[in-house]
Design a protein around this motif. Sequence first.
Motif, PDB file in Angstrom:
ATOM      1  N   GLY A  76       0.768  -1.201  -0.108  1.00 21.81           N
ATOM      2  CA  GLY A  76      -0.058  -0.085  -0.105  1.00 21.81           C
ATOM      3  C   GLY A  76       0.823   1.333   0.054  1.00 21.81           C
ATOM      4  N   TYR A  77       0.187   2.237   0.018  1.00 21.31           N
ATOM      5  CA  TYR A  77       0.713   3.735  -0.083  1.00 21.31           C
ATOM      6  C   TYR A  77       1.935   4.054  -1.142  1.00 21.31           C
ATOM      7  N   SER A  78       1.613   3.298  -2.234  1.00 23.73           N
ATOM      8  CA  SER A  78       2.657   3.367  -3.449  1.00 23.73           C
ATOM      9  C   SER A  78       2.690   4.758  -3.891  1.00 23.73           C
ATOM     10  N   GLN A  79       1.769   5.536  -3.831  1.00 22.24           N
ATOM     11  CA  GLN A  79       1.949   7.047  -4.289  1.00 22.24           C
ATOM     12  C   GLN A  79       3.072   7.781  -3.291  1.00 22.24           C
ATOM     13  N   SER A  96       7.618   5.893  -9.730  1.00 17.85           N
ATOM     14  CA  SER A  96       7.673   7.099  -9.040  1.00 17.85           C
ATOM     15  C   SER A  96       6.067   7.270  -8.740  1.00 17.85           C
ATOM     16  N   GLY A  97       5.721   7.334  -7.370  1.00 11.95           N
ATOM     17  CA  GLY A  97       4.513   7.503  -7.320  1.00 11.95           C
ATOM     18  C   GLY A  97       3.933   9.021  -7.192  1.00 11.95           C
ATOM     19  N   SER A  98       2.750   9.121  -7.311  1.00 13.99           N
ATOM     20  CA  SER A  98       2.280  10.688  -7.396  1.00 13.99           C
ATOM     21  C   SER A  98       2.489  11.737  -6.551  1.00 13.99           C
ATOM     22  N   GLN A  99       2.842  11.093  -5.310  1.00 16.79           N
ATOM     23  CA  GLN A  99       3.421  11.918  -3.981  1.00 16.79           C
ATOM     24  C   GLN A  99       4.674  11.807  -4.116  1.00 16.79           C
TER      25      GLN A  99
END
Length: 224
Positions: A76-79, A96-99
Amino acid sequence: MTFSIVGRCAETGQLGIAISSSSIAVGARCPWLRAGVGAVASQNITLPALGPQILDELAGGLAAQTAMDRALARNGYSQYRQVAVVDAQGHTAVFSGSQALGSHHALAGEQCVAAGNLLADVGVITAMVGAFERSEGCLAARLLSALQAGQGAGGEAGAVHSAALSVVDDLTWPIVDLRVDWAEQNPIGQLQELWLAYEPQLQDYLTRALNPTLAPRYGVPGDE
């Protein structure tokens, strides 16, 4: 916060990572390598578990992209994650995650992949891949050359404080594992100095481990 280069030597099959960060002790959390399997840089908002999990998946026969995707989905939390992978055949995967923090970029090249976040410029990553592909010599030197090229292209947006270099060959332990855990200035330069001191001794340490009867003298009191 971090920029890294993950690479494979086509001649020797060695795998390695050179990495630098504004955070303390980047070498303790972000580079993960396993001889004959692959190398993983897990960075940005770092989850160290991603490294061993991806290596386990690679060891089980999965392709680099599938291995990375499975580990990211499992946790989880891949962003918030940034991950770069090179497997034992030189195949790559990168995420590269969105965050991902600040200006970030990731790029695969010939048997290498570079990634970074909080960069001074996205051209940092392009410079690293180009430097790795153009460089000659052993893998450790090529990785350091790429890291220095990234620094020369602007590096991080802020000060860099730690750096690490690790290489695996065909043994169960790294043949190179050098770290600058904290430096007020120029940890990449200090890492280069460590490598220049270690390189002439590298084979001696392997010989001592594998066959002490052939080892050179140790240079310590009582060694006669």
